[in-house]
Design a protein around this motif. Structure first.
Motif, PDB file in Angstrom:
ATOM      1  N   PRO A  19       0.793  -1.233   0.000  1.00 42.69           N
ATOM      2  CA  PRO A  19       0.000   0.000   0.000  1.00 42.69           C
ATOM      3  C   PRO A  19       0.824   1.281   0.000  1.00 42.69           C
ATOM      4  O   PRO A  19       0.478   2.250  -0.667  1.00 42.69           O
ATOM      5  CB  PRO A  19      -0.840  -0.126   1.282  1.00 42.69           C
ATOM      6  CG  PRO A  19      -0.991  -1.599   1.462  1.00 42.69           C
ATOM      7  CD  PRO A  19       0.319  -2.187   1.019  1.00 42.69           C
ATOM      8  N   ALA A  20       1.921   1.311   0.762  1.00 42.56           N
ATOM      9  CA  ALA A  20       2.698   2.547   0.886  1.00 42.56           C
ATOM     10  C   ALA A  20       4.084   2.470   0.253  1.00 42.56           C
ATOM     11  O   ALA A  20       4.786   3.470   0.187  1.00 42.56           O
ATOM     12  CB  ALA A  20       2.829   2.928   2.362  1.00 42.56           C
ATOM     13  N   LEU A  21       4.491   1.288  -0.203  1.00 41.25           N
ATOM     14  CA  LEU A  21       5.854   1.106  -0.703  1.00 41.25           C
ATOM     15  C   LEU A  21       5.852   0.053  -1.807  1.00 41.25           C
ATOM     16  O   LEU A  21       5.197  -0.979  -1.689  1.00 41.25           O
ATOM     17  CB  LEU A  21       6.773   0.644   0.438  1.00 41.25           C
ATOM     18  CG  LEU A  21       8.267   0.603   0.161  1.00 41.25           C
ATOM     19  CD1 LEU A  21       8.844   2.019   0.171  1.00 41.25           C
ATOM     20  CD2 LEU A  21       8.993  -0.260   1.205  1.00 41.25           C
ATOM     21  N   THR A  22       6.631   0.323  -2.857  1.00 39.87           N
ATOM     22  CA  THR A  22       6.858  -0.670  -3.909  1.00 39.87           C
ATOM     23  C   THR A  22       8.289  -1.177  -3.795  1.00 39.87           C
ATOM     24  O   THR A  22       9.234  -0.383  -3.706  1.00 39.87           O
ATOM     25  CB  THR A  22       6.618  -0.071  -5.298  1.00 39.87           C
ATOM     26  OG1 THR A  22       5.248   0.305  -5.415  1.00 39.87           O
ATOM     27  CG2 THR A  22       6.941  -1.079  -6.399  1.00 39.87           C
ATOM     28  N   ILE A  23       8.455  -2.493  -3.791  1.00 43.06           N
ATOM     29  CA  ILE A  23       9.754  -3.141  -3.681  1.00 43.06           C
ATOM     30  C   ILE A  23      10.072  -3.814  -5.014  1.00 43.06           C
ATOM     31  O   ILE A  23       9.305  -4.664  -5.475  1.00 43.06           O
ATOM     32  CB  ILE A  23       9.757  -4.198  -2.556  1.00 43.06           C
ATOM     33  CG1 ILE A  23       9.414  -3.552  -1.205  1.00 43.06           C
ATOM     34  CG2 ILE A  23      11.100  -4.924  -2.489  1.00 43.06           C
ATOM     35  CD1 ILE A  23       9.080  -4.562  -0.121  1.00 43.06           C
ATOM     36  N   THR A  24      11.186  -3.448  -5.623  1.00 41.37           N
ATOM     37  CA  THR A  24      11.619  -4.080  -6.865  1.00 41.37           C
ATOM     38  C   THR A  24      12.935  -4.790  -6.613  1.00 41.37           C
ATOM     39  O   THR A  24      13.915  -4.172  -6.190  1.00 41.37           O
ATOM     40  CB  THR A  24      11.786  -3.047  -7.990  1.00 41.37           C
ATOM     41  OG1 THR A  24      10.542  -2.365  -8.194  1.00 41.37           O
ATOM     42  CG2 THR A  24      12.202  -3.723  -9.292  1.00 41.37           C
ATOM     43  N   THR A  42       5.093   5.262  -2.238  1.00 40.50           N
ATOM     44  CA  THR A  42       3.899   5.531  -3.039  1.00 40.50           C
ATOM     45  C   THR A  42       3.466   6.985  -2.919  1.00 40.50           C
ATOM     46  O   THR A  42       3.030   7.610  -3.889  1.00 40.50           O
ATOM     47  CB  THR A  42       2.751   4.608  -2.585  1.00 40.50           C
ATOM     48  OG1 THR A  42       3.183   3.246  -2.705  1.00 40.50           O
ATOM     49  CG2 THR A  42       1.496   4.818  -3.415  1.00 40.50           C
ATOM     50  N   ASP A  43       3.603   7.509  -1.728  1.00 40.30           N
ATOM     51  CA  ASP A  43       3.143   8.858  -1.420  1.00 40.30           C
ATOM     52  C   ASP A  43       3.938   9.938  -2.138  1.00 40.30           C
ATOM     53  O   ASP A  43       3.377  10.842  -2.761  1.00 40.30           O
ATOM     54  CB  ASP A  43       3.272   9.056   0.100  1.00 40.30           C
ATOM     55  CG  ASP A  43       2.181   9.918   0.653  1.00 40.30           C
ATOM     56  OD1 ASP A  43       1.195  10.109  -0.049  1.00 40.30           O
ATOM     57  OD2 ASP A  43       2.341  10.393   1.786  1.00 40.30           O
ATOM     58  N   THR A  44       5.277   9.856  -2.043  1.00 40.77           N
ATOM     59  CA  THR A  44       6.142  10.929  -2.520  1.00 40.77           C
ATOM     60  C   THR A  44       6.897  10.596  -3.799  1.00 40.77           C
ATOM     61  O   THR A  44       7.431  11.504  -4.457  1.00 40.77           O
ATOM     62  CB  THR A  44       7.185  11.284  -1.444  1.00 40.77           C
ATOM     63  OG1 THR A  44       8.085  10.170  -1.291  1.00 40.77           O
ATOM     64  CG2 THR A  44       6.518  11.586  -0.108  1.00 40.77           C
ATOM     65  N   GLY A  45       7.006   9.314  -4.132  1.00 42.81           N
ATOM     66  CA  GLY A  45       7.811   8.908  -5.285  1.00 42.81           C
ATOM     67  C   GLY A  45       9.293   8.816  -4.997  1.00 42.81           C
ATOM     68  O   GLY A  45      10.078   8.439  -5.879  1.00 42.81           O
ATOM     69  N   ASP A  65      13.992   7.983 -14.182  1.00 45.38           N
ATOM     70  CA  ASP A  65      14.013   9.434 -14.040  1.00 45.38           C
ATOM     71  C   ASP A  65      13.527   9.915 -12.672  1.00 45.38           C
ATOM     72  O   ASP A  65      13.570  11.108 -12.395  1.00 45.38           O
ATOM     73  CB  ASP A  65      13.147  10.080 -15.128  1.00 45.38           C
ATOM     74  CG  ASP A  65      13.690   9.824 -16.521  1.00 45.38           C
ATOM     75  OD1 ASP A  65      14.921   9.666 -16.656  1.00 45.38           O
ATOM     76  OD2 ASP A  65      12.878   9.774 -17.480  1.00 45.38           O
ATOM     77  N   ALA A  66      13.061   8.998 -11.841  1.00 46.96           N
ATOM     78  CA  ALA A  66      12.509   9.402 -10.534  1.00 46.96           C
ATOM     79  C   ALA A  66      13.580   9.808  -9.542  1.00 46.96           C
ATOM     80  O   ALA A  66      13.280  10.396  -8.508  1.00 46.96           O
ATOM     81  CB  ALA A  66      11.667   8.268  -9.952  1.00 46.96           C
ATOM     82  N   GLY A  67      14.843   9.475  -9.839  1.00 48.37           N
ATOM     83  CA  GLY A  67      15.928   9.859  -8.952  1.00 48.37           C
ATOM     84  C   GLY A  67      16.078   8.915  -7.777  1.00 48.37           C
ATOM     85  O   GLY A  67      15.295   7.979  -7.595  1.00 48.37           O
ATOM     86  N   ARG A 122      16.732   5.053  12.061  1.00 47.71           N
ATOM     87  CA  ARG A 122      15.687   4.987  11.039  1.00 47.71           C
ATOM     88  C   ARG A 122      16.137   5.726   9.781  1.00 47.71           C
ATOM     89  O   ARG A 122      16.743   6.796   9.871  1.00 47.71           O
ATOM     90  CB  ARG A 122      14.371   5.564  11.574  1.00 47.71           C
ATOM     91  CG  ARG A 122      13.825   4.738  12.744  1.00 47.71           C
ATOM     92  CD  ARG A 122      12.537   5.287  13.308  1.00 47.71           C
ATOM     93  NE  ARG A 122      12.088   4.457  14.425  1.00 47.71           N
ATOM     94  CZ  ARG A 122      11.342   3.368  14.301  1.00 47.71           C
ATOM     95  NH1 ARG A 122      10.958   2.976  13.093  1.00 47.71           N
ATOM     96  NH2 ARG A 122      10.986   2.665  15.352  1.00 47.71           N
ATOM     97  N   VAL A 123      15.822   5.133   8.644  1.00 48.30           N
ATOM     98  CA  VAL A 123      16.164   5.727   7.353  1.00 48.30           C
ATOM     99  C   VAL A 123      14.863   5.978   6.603  1.00 48.30           C
ATOM    100  O   VAL A 123      14.077   5.047   6.386  1.00 48.30           O
ATOM    101  CB  VAL A 123      17.072   4.793   6.528  1.00 48.30           C
ATOM    102  CG1 VAL A 123      17.418   5.443   5.191  1.00 48.30           C
ATOM    103  CG2 VAL A 123      18.345   4.451   7.299  1.00 48.30           C
ATOM    104  N   PRO A 124      14.607   7.224   6.187  1.00 46.64           N
ATOM    105  CA  PRO A 124      13.357   7.510   5.490  1.00 46.64           C
ATOM    106  C   PRO A 124      13.392   7.054   4.033  1.00 46.64           C
ATOM    107  O   PRO A 124      14.424   7.104   3.365  1.00 46.64           O
ATOM    108  CB  PRO A 124      13.252   9.032   5.574  1.00 46.64           C
ATOM    109  CG  PRO A 124      14.667   9.507   5.684  1.00 46.64           C
ATOM    110  CD  PRO A 124      15.402   8.444   6.436  1.00 46.64           C
ATOM    111  N   VAL A 125      12.235   6.585   3.567  1.00 45.40           N
ATOM    112  CA  VAL A 125      11.993   6.368   2.137  1.00 45.40           C
ATOM    113  C   VAL A 125      10.740   7.174   1.841  1.00 45.40           C
ATOM    114  O   VAL A 125       9.620   6.679   1.921  1.00 45.40           O
ATOM    115  CB  VAL A 125      11.773   4.883   1.799  1.00 45.40           C
ATOM    116  CG1 VAL A 125      11.654   4.701   0.290  1.00 45.40           C
ATOM    117  CG2 VAL A 125      12.875   4.011   2.375  1.00 45.40           C
TER     118      VAL A 125
END
Length: 225
Positions: A19-24, A42-45, A65-67, A122-125
């Motif tokens: 829901p809040a994170l995509t893992i590749t 998901t929220d901020t890209g 290109d999302a950085g 803690r590390v932000p994503v």
């Protein structure tokens, strides 16, 4: 398609959409078959990469290109940071690593470690958060990274580097004291705090869940590797 975590070098990445994170997940380097994980909020890209292991062109294509905000290096071993310099040069991302391994990573890559991590940091994503678990033994500064998706019933996802795999803990190269330290820390900080449903994403090979591995910890202690 359902995420399995089964990837091959040169093959298609596997993608898990929470829901809040995509893992590749992608596998790189035919000899070592390292896993690298791109996490996207998901929220901020915003995006974070776990282990710029090799094949910078593959990783940069994944990033697109999302950085990239941060590269987290799970430990100091050479096979987990061969593309670190190229990825940082291309993206301007900062580098995070366990404090005891940070100097060795910089010595090997010429890339400064901006965030020297300790247990509980803690590390932000983007608006998501990874909690740092310091799991010494494979190397002094090895770390695992815990993500709990608040919109997914609190289901835990754990990126273990080379500390925990399906079938055992990571290698300690014949060092009995290091093995004892590693299996103790995995037992107390991972099995002792997280539920069986925790999904484990290791630094090489396929994924697992803690419930599959938990009954075998005494066997690992007895065999000594």
């Amino acid at each position: 398609m359902t995420y399995t975590g089964d990837v091959t070098v040169g093959g298609t990445p596997d993608v898990r959409v929470l829901p809040a994170l995509t893992i590749t997940k992608v596998a790189v380097d035919a000899e070592m078959s390292n896993n690298a994980y791109l996490l996207r909020c998901t929220d901020t890209g915003e995006q974070v990469l776990i282990d710029a292991a090799a094949e910078a062109e593959v990783l940069l294509d994944l990033i697109g290109d999302a950085g990239l905000t941060t590269v987290i290096t799970t430990h100091q071993h050479w096979d987990h940071h061969r593309a670190l310099g190229a990825v940082v040069d291309a993206t301007g991302a900062s580098v995070a690593a366990g404090d005891p391994d940070a100097d060795a990573i910089t010595e090997q890559t010429d890339v400064p470690v901006a965030m020297r991590l300790s247990h509980g940091d803690r590390v932000p994503v983007g608006s998501c958060t990874l909690e740092v678990l310091a799991i010494a033994g494979h190397t002094p500064g090895s770390i695992a990274l815990l993500y709990v998706d608040p919109e997914d019933g609190g289901h835990p996802h754990l990126f273990t580097g080379d500390s925990l795999f399906p079938g055992g803990v990571g290698a300690t190269f014949g060092d009995e004291a290091a093995f004892a330290q590693l299996v103790d820390e995995v037992d107390t900080k991972i099995f002792g705090t997280l539920p069986d449903s925790t999904w484990v994403y290791p630094g090489h090979g396929g994924d697992t869940v803690l419930g599959t591995e938990r009954p075998h910890v005494p066997e690992w202690r007895a065999r000594g590797w």
